[in-house]
Design an enzyme around this catalytic site. Structure first.
Site, PDB file in Angstrom:
ATOM      1  N   THR A 196      -4.227   8.493  -5.366  1.00  0.00           N
ATOM      2  CA  THR A 196      -4.334   8.720  -3.915  1.00  0.00           C
ATOM      3  C   THR A 196      -3.278   9.696  -3.407  1.00  0.00           C
ATOM      4  O   THR A 196      -3.597  10.581  -2.588  1.00  0.00           O
ATOM      5  CB  THR A 196      -4.218   7.382  -3.147  1.00  0.00           C
ATOM      6  OG1 THR A 196      -5.281   6.541  -3.581  1.00  0.00           O
ATOM      7  CG2 THR A 196      -4.338   7.568  -1.646  1.00  0.00           C
ATOM      8  N   GLU A 208       0.831  -1.208   0.000  1.00  0.00           N
ATOM      9  CA  GLU A 208       0.000   0.000   0.000  1.00  0.00           C
ATOM     10  C   GLU A 208       0.864   1.256   0.000  1.00  0.00           C
ATOM     11  O   GLU A 208       0.543   2.256  -0.640  1.00  0.00           O
ATOM     12  CB  GLU A 208      -0.933  -0.030   1.223  1.00  0.00           C
ATOM     13  CG  GLU A 208      -1.850   1.153   1.375  1.00  0.00           C
ATOM     14  CD  GLU A 208      -2.955   1.211   0.333  1.00  0.00           C
ATOM     15  OE1 GLU A 208      -2.644   1.066  -0.865  1.00  0.00           O
ATOM     16  OE2 GLU A 208      -4.112   1.410   0.717  1.00  0.00           O
TER      17      GLU A 208
END
Ligand code: HSE
Length: 314
Positions: free
Chosen positions: A186, A133
């Site tokens: 993101t 991530e």
């Protein structure tokens, strides 16, 4: 450690992170959409990505790929005496706001774990999935990884050690996630946020979060209604999503308990206390976007309770 299986494939569900008031700490998993990763054990040591389907935008270099990075860090630490070929089967768009990178990382570590002679507990897999991530979003946040791995509604109460609680919630809770075909990166969306938050906003945010969690664990949907507010990210990110405020107003007036940006967007999630009218509301939002020449897909689901699972092994 030795491998005792030749091929293992795992599925990890999509997730809704933040849930409005829980920036970086609250998330839940949904059904019907997610990523799969297939691990094939090889005699030659090392890890390589052999195939990626569902997108042509992901890198094959292992250190730049979320699933690859998770696998690499786990193989090093368990001292794997075998190699792997990794196949990534993307079930959702990149930059969708549904935890795409987290689902790939989680499916990867669960698949790798499935080949091991002595599989680790899910809780031990978390740190490896978080590594992936970090590659994708430039920050180690666990509000997608944790619900994708464990399922359910999760609250991270320590963001350094990634300690979390699985929250109870009303069984009838139904989620609509609607994804417009635009991509939001993101790390870009995180860069839009203020580095310092006004105390009045902190007070409003924590008040909303307290009320939402109380509503979830006491299974009182009248407390969930009105709690899904965000004073930190939504004001900065909403303009990235066409018709956002109009859609939010429409869904709330149509009975949604709460509406907000899913993760860093562009998907929007709405929570309902049942399934009545949800398809109609989804279709109306879809039509609104069609008028703006934006295609979209929607997913209606109860909260996924199981998280990532092995779906095939030999
Ligand atoms: N909490 C993260 C963010 C989720 O909003 O940046 C990203 O999916």
């Amino acid at each position: 450690m030795k491998a005792v299986k030749k091929i293992v494939e795992a599925f990890a569900p999509a997730t809704v992170a933040n849930v409005g008031c829980g920036f970086d700490i609250l998330g839940f998993a949904i059904n019907g959409i997610g990523d799969r990763v297939k691990i094939k054990v090889t005699e030659q040591k090392g890890a390589l990505i052999s195939k990626i389907t569902g997108t042509d935008k992901l890198p094959y270099e292992i250190e730049k790929n979320t699933a690859g990075m998770s696998i690499l860090s786990m193989m090093q630490e368990i001292n794997a005496d075998f190699g792997v070929e990794i196949e990534i089967i993307k079930g959702m768009a990149l930059g969708s706001g549904m935890g795409s990178s987290a689902a790939s990382s989680v499916a990867a570590v669960v698949a790798l774990n499935g080949v091991l002679e002595y599989p680790l507990d899910k809780s031990e897999l978390l740190k490896y999935a978080l590594k992936g991530e970090e590659v994708a979003s430039g920050a180690m946040h666990g509000d997608n990884v944790i619900p994708s791995l464990f399922g359910g509604f999760t609250l991270i109460y320590n963001t350094t050690k990634f300690e979390f609680l699985s929250l109870d919630y009303p069984e009838e809770l139904t989620c609509l996630v609607i994804h417009p075909n635009i991509q939001i990166n993101t790390s870009f969306a995180r860069g839009l946020l203020d580095k310092e938050i006004k105390i009045a906003d902190v007070i409003s945010q924590t008040g909303s979060l307290g009320r939402l969690i109380t509503g979830l664990v006491s299974k009182k949907s009248e407390l969930i209604r009105g709690s899904i507010n965000d004073y930190i990210a939504e004001p900065k990110r909403a303009s990235l999503i066409p018709n956002y405020w109009e859609i939010k107003k429409y869904a709330l007036e149509s009975g949604a308990l709460g509406v907000n940006i899913s993760g860093s967007g562009p998907s929007i999630f709405c929570l309902f206390d049942g399934e009545d009218n949800v398809i109609k509301i989804a279709e109306n939002i879809k039509n609104l976007w069609i008028k703006a020449e934006i295609e979209s897909q929607y997913y209606i689901s109860k909260i996924n309770q199981t998280g990532a699972t092995v779906v095939y092994s030999e």
